[in-house]
Design a protein around this motif. Structure first.
Motif, PDB file in Angstrom:
ATOM      1  N   ALA A 163       3.133 -12.968  -2.323  1.00  0.00           N
ATOM      2  CA  ALA A 163       1.851 -13.664  -2.220  1.00  0.00           C
ATOM      3  C   ALA A 163       2.017 -15.038  -1.590  1.00  0.00           C
ATOM      4  CB  ALA A 163       1.222 -13.785  -3.602  1.00  0.00           C
ATOM      5  N   ALA A 164       3.112 -15.732  -1.904  1.00  0.00           N
ATOM      6  CA  ALA A 164       3.352 -17.059  -1.336  1.00  0.00           C
ATOM      7  C   ALA A 164       3.580 -16.988   0.173  1.00  0.00           C
ATOM      8  CB  ALA A 164       4.552 -17.715  -2.030  1.00  0.00           C
ATOM      9  N   LEU A 165       4.230 -15.931   0.655  1.00  0.00           N
ATOM     10  CA  LEU A 165       4.445 -15.772   2.092  1.00  0.00           C
ATOM     11  C   LEU A 165       3.122 -15.621   2.832  1.00  0.00           C
ATOM     12  CD1 LEU A 165       7.506 -13.330   2.076  1.00  0.00           C
ATOM     13  CD2 LEU A 165       7.507 -15.674   2.920  1.00  0.00           C
ATOM     14  N   VAL A 166       2.196 -14.875   2.249  1.00  0.00           N
ATOM     15  CA  VAL A 166       0.879 -14.730   2.868  1.00  0.00           C
ATOM     16  C   VAL A 166       0.154 -16.069   2.878  1.00  0.00           C
ATOM     17  CG1 VAL A 166      -1.359 -13.578   2.681  1.00  0.00           C
ATOM     18  CG2 VAL A 166       0.739 -12.315   2.187  1.00  0.00           C
ATOM     19  N   ASP A 167       0.254 -16.818   1.783  1.00  0.00           N
ATOM     20  CA  ASP A 167      -0.396 -18.122   1.706  1.00  0.00           C
ATOM     21  C   ASP A 167       0.192 -19.093   2.728  1.00  0.00           C
ATOM     22  OD1 ASP A 167      -2.152 -20.120   0.355  1.00  0.00           O
ATOM     23  OD2 ASP A 167      -0.239 -21.021  -0.220  1.00  0.00           O
ATOM     24  N   ALA A 168       1.477 -18.940   3.031  1.00  0.00           N
ATOM     25  CA  ALA A 168       2.134 -19.821   4.001  1.00  0.00           C
ATOM     26  C   ALA A 168       1.842 -19.432   5.439  1.00  0.00           C
ATOM     27  CB  ALA A 168       3.641 -19.827   3.758  1.00  0.00           C
ATOM     28  N   GLY A 169       1.203 -18.289   5.652  1.00  0.00           N
ATOM     29  CA  GLY A 169       0.926 -17.837   7.009  1.00  0.00           C
ATOM     30  C   GLY A 169       2.136 -17.250   7.706  1.00  0.00           C
ATOM     31  N   ILE A 170       3.135 -16.835   6.939  1.00  0.00           N
ATOM     32  CA  ILE A 170       4.326 -16.222   7.523  1.00  0.00           C
ATOM     33  C   ILE A 170       4.029 -14.759   7.836  1.00  0.00           C
ATOM     34  CG2 ILE A 170       6.755 -15.679   7.161  1.00  0.00           C
ATOM     35  CD1 ILE A 170       6.161 -18.661   7.359  1.00  0.00           C
ATOM     36  N   ALA A 171       4.345 -14.343   9.051  1.00  0.00           N
ATOM     37  CA  ALA A 171       4.069 -12.959   9.464  1.00  0.00           C
ATOM     38  C   ALA A 171       4.940 -11.985   8.678  1.00  0.00           C
ATOM     39  CB  ALA A 171       4.322 -12.809  10.956  1.00  0.00           C
ATOM     40  N   THR A 172       4.309 -10.978   8.081  1.00  0.00           N
ATOM     41  CA  THR A 172       5.013  -9.932   7.332  1.00  0.00           C
ATOM     42  C   THR A 172       4.516  -8.566   7.787  1.00  0.00           C
ATOM     43  OG1 THR A 172       3.379 -10.034   5.548  1.00  0.00           O
ATOM     44  CG2 THR A 172       5.354 -11.403   5.314  1.00  0.00           C
ATOM     45  N   TYR A 173       5.349  -7.565   7.578  1.00  0.00           N
ATOM     46  CA  TYR A 173       4.977  -6.206   7.958  1.00  0.00           C
ATOM     47  C   TYR A 173       3.987  -5.592   6.972  1.00  0.00           C
ATOM     48  CZ  TYR A 173       8.892  -6.497  11.224  1.00  0.00           C
ATOM     49  OH  TYR A 173       9.738  -6.885  12.234  1.00  0.00           O
ATOM     50  N   ASP A 174       4.034  -6.032   5.726  1.00  0.00           N
ATOM     51  CA  ASP A 174       3.158  -5.476   4.702  1.00  0.00           C
ATOM     52  C   ASP A 174       3.268  -6.349   3.457  1.00  0.00           C
ATOM     53  OD1 ASP A 174       1.414  -3.823   3.414  1.00  0.00           O
ATOM     54  OD2 ASP A 174       2.863  -2.223   3.011  1.00  0.00           O
ATOM     55  N   LEU A 175       2.419  -6.081   2.480  1.00  0.00           N
ATOM     56  CA  LEU A 175       2.510  -6.742   1.184  1.00  0.00           C
ATOM     57  C   LEU A 175       3.586  -6.058   0.351  1.00  0.00           C
ATOM     58  CD1 LEU A 175      -1.253  -7.255   0.219  1.00  0.00           C
ATOM     59  CD2 LEU A 175       0.372  -8.993   0.964  1.00  0.00           C
ATOM     60  N   ILE A 176       4.454  -6.853  -0.240  1.00  0.00           N
ATOM     61  CA  ILE A 176       5.547  -6.300  -1.037  1.00  0.00           C
ATOM     62  C   ILE A 176       5.191  -6.401  -2.520  1.00  0.00           C
ATOM     63  CG2 ILE A 176       6.772  -8.526  -1.054  1.00  0.00           C
ATOM     64  CD1 ILE A 176       9.384  -6.930  -1.146  1.00  0.00           C
TER      65      ILE A 176
END
Length: 292
Positions: A163-176
């Motif tokens: 959730a923190a990665l999404v909040d930081a705007g870091i590109a991810t392949y999916d939600l873990i």
């Protein structure tokens, strides 16, 4: 002549006694007999609280309560690597730091060992999720602090970091998402508490009964397991069964994480709309004044 208090202090210096000496080391069978065994296997998540953007001083953050387990995760902005470090490769480097608060566990002597193993497992789980080609020659630092550990600390840390990665705007392949299941004496414990985890961890691997912990982190959209952490003595068919159960729980947790992130984005869009409306109204008033 020094006062009596000073002489006593010199003769009997203060010594620190390990807290673990005060912990009663019970027989594993006696501990197991006192546990509440689940009457029916329920593959559901614990009561969960998740707040995204809990810290305003970092790029991205999240705070998560999974039952009584409390975890805080923060994402530092990617920083450029030195020229010497760039020789490692073109993909971005991910570093994970995990720390326990001194009051998070009953036995502080195990903190350093848990921090090292959990930080390594956290890094293995998050690396396949992050689009590291988006920040080549940069390093992304992820920090986690365990405020309270009542079991499932590693899986909660993985969920919180996602959730923190999404909040930081870091590109991810999916939600873990991740979850924990353990087994001891033919009894399966879903979302085990700290007592059960400590019981399973203290059993010797030479014990004939199956005992162990399985932590699985997965990506639902691409149907991929990023990390499967297993400890103890478990048969291959048992590991497969426990892994399938963790994947089912991960889907339940994913619904919660999606809802929180959707609500966060919706609130942000509403705030931006209010700000844009205020700016637009101010511009209209200025234009009227100028025309007059």
């Amino acid at each position: 002549m020094p006062p009596p208090s000073a002489s006593r202090k010199f003769m009997y210096p203060e010594q620190s006694v390990p807290y673990s000496l005060y912990i009663n080391r019970e027989n594993p069978d006696e501990v197991f007999a006192k546990l509440d065994k689940p009457a029916k296997l329920q593959l559901e998540e614990r009561p969960t609280f998740l707040k995204v953007g809990a810290l305003a001083t970092v790029k991205g953050s999240a705070y998560m309560e999974y039952g009584k387990t409390k975890v805080m995760a923060s994402i530092e902005p990617p920083r450029e690597l030195s020229k010497q470090t760039r020789k490692i490769g073109t993909l971005g480097i991910v570093t994970c730091t995990l720390k326990y608060a001194p009051f998070a566990v009953m036995d502080p002597t195990c903190i350093s060992r848990k921090e090292t193993s959990m930080a390594l497992a956290l890094k293995k789980a998050l690396e396949p999720v992050i689009c590291r080609h988006e920040f080549p020659y940069f390093q992304l630092e992820i920090k986690v602090i365990i405020l309270d550990d009542d079991g499932c600390a590693l899986s909660t840390a993985i969920n919180c970091c996602g959730a923190a990665l999404v909040d930081a705007g870091i590109a991810t392949y999916d939600l873990i998402t991740a979850s924990t299941v353990c087994k001891y004496k033919d009894v399966e414990f879903v979302n085990p508490n700290a007592v059960i985890e400590r019981l399973v961890s203290t059993i010797s691997d030479t014990d004939s009964d199956e005992h162990g912990i399985v932590v699985t982190a997965s990506l639902a959209a691409v149907d991929q397991i990023t990390e499967c952490f297993q400890k103890g003595y478990l048969k291959p068919e048992t590991v497969k069964q426990l892994t399938e159960h963790t994947l089912t729980i991960n889907e339940r947790i994913l619904d919660t994480v999606r809802y929180v992130l959707f609500k966060k984005v919706k609130q942000q869009l509403e705030r931006e709309k209010v700000v844009n409306d205020v700016i637009e109204s101010e511009n209209v008033e200025e234009n009227k004044t100028f025309s007059e």
